[in-house]
Design a protein around this motif. Structure first.
Motif, short mmCIF file in Angstrom:
data_model
loop_
_atom_site.label_atom_id
_atom_site.label_comp_id
_atom_site.label_asym_id
_atom_site.label_seq_id
_atom_site.Cartn_x
_atom_site.Cartn_y
_atom_site.Cartn_z
N MET A 76 0.85 -1.17 0.00
CA MET A 76 0.00 0.00 0.00
C MET A 76 0.89 1.23 0.00
N LEU A 77 0.57 2.15 -0.89
CA LEU A 77 1.31 3.40 -0.98
C LEU A 77 0.35 4.55 -0.74
N LEU A 78 0.73 5.45 0.10
CA LEU A 78 -0.08 6.60 0.48
C LEU A 78 0.70 7.87 0.18
N ALA A 79 0.09 8.80 -0.58
CA ALA A 79 0.76 10.03 -0.96
C ALA A 79 -0.11 11.24 -0.62
N GLU A 113 5.86 14.43 -5.41
CA GLU A 113 5.67 13.76 -6.69
C GLU A 113 6.83 12.83 -7.05
N GLY A 114 8.06 13.29 -6.88
CA GLY A 114 9.21 12.48 -7.23
C GLY A 114 9.25 11.17 -6.45
N SER A 115 9.03 11.26 -5.16
CA SER A 115 9.01 10.05 -4.32
C SER A 115 7.86 9.14 -4.70
N LEU A 168 6.39 8.76 -7.73
CA LEU A 168 6.70 8.07 -8.98
C LEU A 168 7.76 6.99 -8.77
N GLU A 169 8.81 7.33 -8.04
CA GLU A 169 9.89 6.37 -7.79
C GLU A 169 9.39 5.17 -6.99
N THR A 170 8.53 5.41 -6.03
CA THR A 170 8.04 4.32 -5.18
C THR A 170 7.09 3.41 -5.94
N ILE A 171 6.26 3.97 -6.80
CA ILE A 171 5.38 3.13 -7.63
C ILE A 171 6.22 2.22 -8.52
N GLU A 172 7.23 2.78 -9.16
CA GLU A 172 8.08 1.98 -10.04
C GLU A 172 8.84 0.91 -9.28
N ARG A 173 9.31 1.24 -8.09
CA ARG A 173 10.15 0.31 -7.33
C ARG A 173 9.32 -0.77 -6.63
N LEU A 199 -5.53 14.44 -4.34
CA LEU A 199 -5.64 15.14 -5.62
C LEU A 199 -5.00 16.52 -5.59
N SER A 200 -4.82 17.08 -4.41
CA SER A 200 -4.23 18.41 -4.31
C SER A 200 -2.71 18.37 -4.23
N MET A 201 -2.14 17.20 -4.34
CA MET A 201 -0.68 17.09 -4.29
C MET A 201 -0.06 17.86 -5.45
N PRO A 202 0.90 18.74 -5.16
CA PRO A 202 1.52 19.50 -6.25
C PRO A 202 2.31 18.59 -7.19
#
Length: 128
Positions: free
Chosen positions: A1-4, A31-33, A35-40, A50-53
């Motif tokens: 589970m990933l939470l952003a 955002e960078g973390s 994307l990297e975490t989804i890929e990894r 949804l309000s994440m910059p």
């Protein structure tokens, strides 16, 4: 589970809800973390504010669905307009949960998404 989520208090509150369902809940705040975490990690489910910059200006959920088409994504939002939820579902998001009702709606949303169903907070769905 990933939470952003970029708001730490919200991030911690949502994490406490999800820890009962998952052995590991990974949290990221940018955002960078994300994307990297989804890929990894290739997480089972991603819950994202949804309000994440985001760097490219478009909303984060649409960017994620375009980049990772099979992603099981639940969008958290302060916006309770049915049109916002419909736009997210059209983009491929599996769930749409209002931040103000996350304590009640997030667990059923995660369960629905893991079962291959979609979920929209009843407060929004009832107004559609």
């Amino acid at each position: 589970m990933l939470l952003a989520d970029s708001h730490l208090p919200m991030l911690q509150g949502v994490r406490s809800l999800l820890e009962a369902l998952f052995a590991a809940v990974v949290m990221v705040a940018d955002e960078g973390s994300l994307l990297e975490t989804i890929e990894r990690l290739d997480p089972d489910v991603v819950v994202v504010d949804l309000s994440m910059p985001v760097h490219e200006g478009a909303d984060v959920a649409c960017q994620l669905m375009a980049r990772f088409p099979g992603l099981r994504l639940i969008a958290l939002s302060i916006h309770d307009e049915p049109a916002v939820a419909a736009r997210m579902l059209d983009a491929g998001v599996a769930g749409f949960v209002l931040k103000r009702t996350a304590a009640v709606d997030l667990i059923p949303a995660v369960e629905a998404v893991l079962e291959g169903r979609s979920f929209v907070s009843p407060t929004v769905a009832g107004r559609a």
